[in-house]
Design an enzyme around this catalytic site. Structure first.
Site, PDB file in Angstrom:
ATOM      1  CG  ASP A 156      28.527  -0.058  14.497  1.00  0.00           C
ATOM      2  OD1 ASP A 156      29.213   0.758  13.848  1.00  0.00           O
ATOM      3  OD2 ASP A 156      27.854  -0.952  13.960  1.00  0.00           O
ATOM      4  CG  ASP A 163      27.578   6.745   2.683  1.00  0.00           C
ATOM      5  OD1 ASP A 163      27.834   5.574   2.339  1.00  0.00           O
ATOM      6  OD2 ASP A 163      26.733   7.032   3.545  1.00  0.00           O
ATOM      7  CG  ASP A 211      30.670   4.323  11.980  1.00  0.00           C
ATOM      8  OD1 ASP A 211      31.070   4.628  10.856  1.00  0.00           O
ATOM      9  OD2 ASP A 211      30.088   3.251  12.235  1.00  0.00           O
ATOM     10  CE  LYS A 212      24.912   6.492   6.193  1.00  0.00           C
ATOM     11  NZ  LYS A 212      25.033   6.302   4.755  1.00  0.00           N
ATOM     12  CB  THR A 213      27.276   2.069   8.276  1.00  0.00           C
ATOM     13  OG1 THR A 213      27.215   2.878   7.107  1.00  0.00           O
ATOM     14  CG2 THR A 213      26.533   0.764   8.032  1.00  0.00           C
ATOM     15  CE  LYS A 239      34.990   5.806  10.274  1.00  0.00           C
ATOM     16  NZ  LYS A 239      34.135   4.651  10.638  1.00  0.00           N
TER      17      LYS A 239
END
Length: 1129
Positions: free
Chosen positions: A795, A684, A410-412, A774
């Site tokens: 997270d 994004d 994941d990114k954020t 995902k």
């Protein structure tokens, strides 16, 4: 609720001592009457432990133990030992003793783990709350006693004991603020309230509330935290209920002194319990392969035992005339060729039973458990910034950490800090924020707020030209009104509790510009301080943000009675809802947002609509009807909201930026250098994701980029085919794919093309993906590449499905809470810890656990095969020449401790070296340490050494005399062979060890010492023993000492030579780098792979990192010179 309507829920499936309730989705919708506890429904007790009591633990855990292949095998051997015709132990199940001990150790481990959950459950169930029941004095009771329909009182800062409907609060407006951190991990306070038509309950006394009889209808239990519909009926009045009127178990009451509520869901029906992720058992590649080896060894054992039985029957048929001394009659089973074959086959199976090591499972479990403790204790896996230690929740997967092929991230919040700062904006065809022109003194005169990084003086100059009016005024007013932020005053200072860090950045920017949202006087009145001028707005409706709508709206009425709709949301959504006018303004704003996205910022559009009173009134009627609906309420409300969110006028656009966590770029580069393919999945847009890829070193100019984005199957298929053609014979590629393209690419006829290009990419970026996508991406890789190991890291709650879908799931304990951490196999505090966890702990555990498995097979081959080699001399008559006590102690005592200490403490390279030399990790990806070739080498090595020590021993003790012209007995020879096996097996630990810890040394000495003591005791003190006086005969003889030196010395020298040869071939060309080599790279957060990159131009863009603009052209290269072997070189 009457009992008959609930009988579906009280039906219980019974199996032995287990009672299982039906799943929540098979239950009926609920109907209760307040203050009438429903005894037909279970109480509020919760159980998270695997076993309900010691009574159920024993039978269920035994079933679990014998579901393991090795344990089941030895259970089969126990049964065979009790069959008189084939037993070699007089019908006694002697192997039951060691098996019981090993199973008992495993059961103790399971019991300790489950007992911890029991203690946690008891602490939870025995919490106290205040219960009010009719005709009973109010009293404190424990949580487990609550029933649905009960009236309870909860005080400030107490946890909510069950899911309850609010009917009274100490707040005059009927509002309640709760902390939902235990539930969803969010640290922002949430606002709840009493249903509008039940506000008169605020005036009633506690006694009056206890006499209240209100019928409440609501849906069956479900796990959706923000979905709860129902209705309440009182005095013939129907009142609609929503999730805003309920407090959920586990939340903490804040900002109000007390509340009264009716229990609606309790125990395992509460939403927090329905959201408990049941972690599916996972097995590592080592365990799966080990089971295959166990089956292979068993088949080999069956084969040679059958051969032994055949050879004995054949030999007996030839020599029957010479065997009169055995008194074999024609009626005996031994006389019949076929019957004798099967009897001897069974005898040989029992003699060679320990071909499969009985101690293997327990040794591996103990080692993995302590390896997990070492991970927890390691300072390198500790997050000092967040004060979080890494936690191992699936110790059986530690070895698999050393074999990761794919990482899905994941990114954020995972790669970034999830701390949004307001950066840029676009209003009235003009963009602001790219320039830093405000001086420090000028900034100090502005409102001091967090989450804002804006220093453009031109904005404030334009704002001051038209104070209180114009496009900039409208922009800031939208930010001040369109949100769900809660205000809180502490020590005279105003604080905001926002629903997200994005929203906090936006409202703080408005405050930064002196447009301060001060308070909400009531649920319908908003106060905004506009540069000292207090403005009041009536809040009519709020449409909250969700991941489907991707926008939020408010409808307000200003002081001139004008009704205004303000909407903010994702530009891809909002553009379709806008009026088709002011096209030039829309195009300029869109271009500005594209530019903001290209430097890694997240963008939103702000819009508004002036609502004529007539249109608003007509719409409100239909909307209130939708809100009051009992069935399908959410869909009706969403459709009604969409009808009013049309013909929007553009106000402007915003851009916020997130900061990378420490060492993210370096960590990703190391993982790529280790041969791991890294996929990043983000919400994004493509431009933002690509720039972020550069900033975190996922992408660089040495990679050929393929962008896949389209709206139909033909376009996506063509783009993938072109990428496949261009990427032939080249693995230095990167794929960027949008969420819409993924929906199409997941179709079976196209997914093969997607995987074909993805296999040639060392990095993949998936943009605009949903939580479900995902999970689908991870599942796609697993289905198409079943032999690879996948790792997913995230997270938030939206990452749980991805984490559970991968072979290894890692959760980061961060801003978004604990749900990802709870569902994971490992939880860590920061992404950078992944480097040490994988490259050091994973790699070393894989290496040590591989050797542990090999060693267990090797030492048992060394023990059992001499009996087969001896059979050449006795017609394969299936004679066992080991003393049973010493034989059963071999796995239990003599060879168990050293390999365990080896698995825990051995270290080939230090953590610093392995984390500085990622190429060392490739041995796991390429399966160089645990494969059939090496397994056969260990088996062959053990077979040859067993043959060697058998031959030397038999020639020495069975062919010639050893003292006074007398020969040793068969049992003495067997005791000597067993002793050689003990010494050679323990010396093997020394030879394969890289470090000699106190544990290993003490384990070796203790094992040998215990063997000698037990041998002396059995030989000299047990007169009835078959090996009586063997110690005196053997140890006192010079021939014994010379033979021991020859056997042990020759085998050890051979092993030592082979081990050194393998090490030399692996590391002859390695130049080891240390952490200090990478320090300049760590400071720059940039590291490139190829010498050619120094001469290649970088894109003419800037990317933002740690609040600084870093030019790509200034990036330096770090030198890496590593090789595992001549083949890798």
């Amino acid at each position: 609720m009457n009992f008959d309507s609930y009988k579906n829920e009280t039906k219980i499936k019974k199996w032995s001592l287990i009672q299982v309730r039906p799943p929540a989705n098979q239950m009926n919708d609920r109907q209760i009457v307040s203050n009438i506890p429903d005894m037909a429904v279970p109480d509020n007790k919760i159980t998270t432990s695997k076993y309900s009591s010691i009574i159920t633990f024993i039978p269920l855990n035994l079933i679990e133990q014998f579901s393991k292949l090795v344990n089941f095998y030895f259970l089969f051997i126990v049964i065979m030992q009790m069959i008189p015709s084939i037993s070699i132990t007089n019908g006694q199940p002697v192997i039951m003793g060691p098996l019981s001990i090993f199973i008992f150790i495993s059961m103790i481990k399971d019991f300790v783990e489950d007992n911890q959950k029991h203690k946690s459950d008891n602490d939870e169930n025995n919490r106290k709350t205040y219960l009010i029941r009719a005709n009973e004095a109010p009293k404190e009771v424990i949580w487990s006693q609550l029933r649905i329909g009960d009236l309870i009182k909860v005080q400030k800062d107490e946890q909510i004991p069950a899911d309850i409907l609010i009917i009274q609060t100490s707040d005059k407006k009927g509002n309640v603020f709760i902390d939902t951190k235990n539930l969803d991990g969010d640290t922002i306070l949430k606002l709840k309230n009493i249903p509008k038509n039940l506000q008169y309950f605020q005036e009633q006394s506690q006694n009056a509330l206890s006499e209240l009889r209100m019928t409440i209808n609501y849906e069956r239990p479900n796990p959706y935290l923000y979905q709860l519909t129902g209705s309440a009926e009182i005095n013939s009045q129907q009142v609609s209920l929503s999730h805003k009127n309920f407090l959920l178990r586990g939340c903490v009451l804040r900002n109000v002194d007390y509340i009264y509520g009716i229990v609606c869901y309790n125990g395992h029906d509460s939403k927090i319990m329905l959201n408990q992720v049941k972690i599916q058992p996972k097995s590592s590649h080592l365990e799966r392969t080990m089971n295959q080896y166990v089956i292979a060894i068993f088949l080999f054992q069956i084969t040679i035992c059958g051969l032994g039985g055949y050879l004995n029957s054949y030999w007996q048929q030839i020599h029957n005339s010479q065997l009169s001394y055995l008194d074999i009659l024609n009626t005996d089973l031994e006389y019949n060729f076929i019957k004798n074959l099967f009897i001897k086959w069974g005898n040989w199976i029992l003699i060679l039973a320990n071909f499969v090591p009985i101690s293997l499972i327990v040794s591996l479990e103990i080692v993995q458990y302590f390896q997990g403790i070492l991970i927890n204790m390691d300072q390198g896996t500790y997050s000092a910034e967040n004060d979080i230690r890494s936690v191992v929740q699936s110790s059986n997967l530690i070895g698999q950490l050393g074999q990761v092929d794919y990482i899905f991230s994941d990114k954020t919040g995972t790669l970034t800090k999830n701390q949004m700062d307001f950066k840029c904006l676009s209003v009235n065809e003009k963009s602001y924020g790219k320039e830093v022109t405000l001086t420090t003194e000028e900034v100090s005169k502005l409102s001091q707020v967090s989450n804002v990084d804006f220093r453009d003086k031109a904005f404030f100059d334009d704002l001051n030209q038209n104070p209180g009016m114009g496009p900039l005024h409208e922009f800031l007013l939208c930010l001040s009104l369109c949100h769900t932020t809660i205000t809180e005053k502490k020590n005279g200072q105003l604080f905001y509790q926002a629903s997200s860090s994005d929203e906090l950045a936006l409202i703080n920017f408005a405050r930064y510009c002196d447009y301060t949202f001060e308070r909400s006087e009531s649920s319908k009145n908003i106060v905004v301080n506009i540069r000292g001028d207090i403005k009041n707005y009536q809040l009519l409706h709020v449409f909250e943000f969700d991941s489907i709508r991707k926008r939020m709206s408010v409808i307000v009425q200003d002081e001139s009675n004008q009704i205004i709709l303000y909407t903010k949301g994702a530009d891809s959504i909002i553009r379709n809802l806008m009026k088709p006018n002011a096209l030039q303004l829309q195009e300029k704003t869109w271009n500005d947002l594209q530019e903001f996205a290209s430097i890694g910022l997240r963008t939103l559009l702000l819009t508004k609509r002036i609502l004529p009173l007539q249109i608003y009134k007509e719409w409100e009627i239909s909307y209130l009807q939708a809100c009051a609906a009992v069935e399908n309420r959410d869909n009706l409300m969403t459709n009604s909201q969409t009808k009013i969110e049309q013909e929007l006028e553009l106000i402007g656009g915003t851009a916020v930026g997130d900061q990378l966590q420490e060492d993210v770029g370096q960590t990703i580069q190391y993982l790529k250098d280790a041969g791991i393919k890294v996929w990043v999945m983000t919400g994004d847009k493509i431009e933002t994701a690509i720039n972020f890829g550069y900033s975190c070193q996922l992408l660089n100019n040495s990679l050929q980029q393929f962008i896949v984005d389209g709206s139909n199957e033909e376009i996506i298929s063509n783009q993938l085919e072109k990428a496949i053609q261009k990427s032939q014979n080249n693995n230095n590629n990167a794929l960027v794919i949008s969420g819409n393209a993924l929906i199409i690419a997941m179709k079976p006829e196209i997914s093969s093309k997607l995987m074909q290009i993805a296999e040639r990419c060392e990095a993949v970026v998936a943009c605009r993906v949903s939580p479900k996508q995902k999970q689908e991406i991870v599942s796609l890789v697993r289905q198409n590449k079943p032999n690879v190991t996948t790792l997913a890291i995230g997270d938030g709650a939206n990452d749980v499905n991805m984490i559970t879908a991968a072979h290894i799931g890692i959760g980061i304990k961060g801003v978004e809470g604990q749900q990802a951490a709870r569902a994971s196999d490992y939880s860590i505090g920061e992404f950078r810890i992944l480097k040490r966890l994988i490259l050091y702990h994973g790699r070393e555990s894989y290496r040590k656990n591989s050797n542990l498995i090999y060693y267990n097979f090797y030492k048992n081959i060394l023990l059992v095969l001499p009996q087969y080699w001896w059979a050449v001399n006795n017609g394969f008559s299936a004679v066992m020449f080991y003393d049973q006590l010493l034989y059963q102690s071999y796995n239990l005592i003599f060879t168990s401790l050293p390999i365990i200490f080896y698995g825990i403490f051995d270290e080939e390279f230090s953590g610093d070296i392995l984390t500085s030399n990622p190429s060392f990790y490739k041995i796991g990806i390429k399966h160089k340490l645990f494969n059939t070739k090496i397994f056969l080498y260990w088996v062959l090595n053990g077979t040859i050494q067993a043959a060697f020590l058998s031959y030397i021993t038999f020639q020495t003790y069975e062919i010639s005399s050893i003292y006074n012209g007398m020969m040793t007995g068969l049992w003495t020879t067997g005791a000597i062979v067993l002793g050689y096996s003990v010494f050679i097996s323990n010396i093997k630990i020394i030879l394969i060890s890289n470090t000699y810890s106190i544990g290993v040394i003490m384990g070796l000495l203790a094992s040998v010492f215990i063997y000698i003591l037990l041998f002396i005791f059995v030989s000299e003190k047990m007169a009835n023993s078959d090996i009586f006086n063997s110690y005196s005969i053997s140890f006192s003889n010079l021939r014994f000492n010379l033979t021991s030196l020859l056997v042990i010395g020759a085998t050890s020298i051979l092993d030592f030579s082979l081990i050194k040869l393998v090490q030399w071939s692996q590391y002859a060309h390695v130049e080891i780098q240390h952490d200090k080599v990478y320090m300049p790279i760590k400071k720059q957060h940039i590291e490139l792979q190829d010498e050619q990159q120094l001469n290649q131009p970088f894109p003419n863009t800037q990317f933002q990192m740690n609040n600084q603009s870093v030019s790509k052209g200034s990036i330096k290269k770090g030198q890496i010179n590593l090789a595992l072997s001549s083949e890798d070189n």
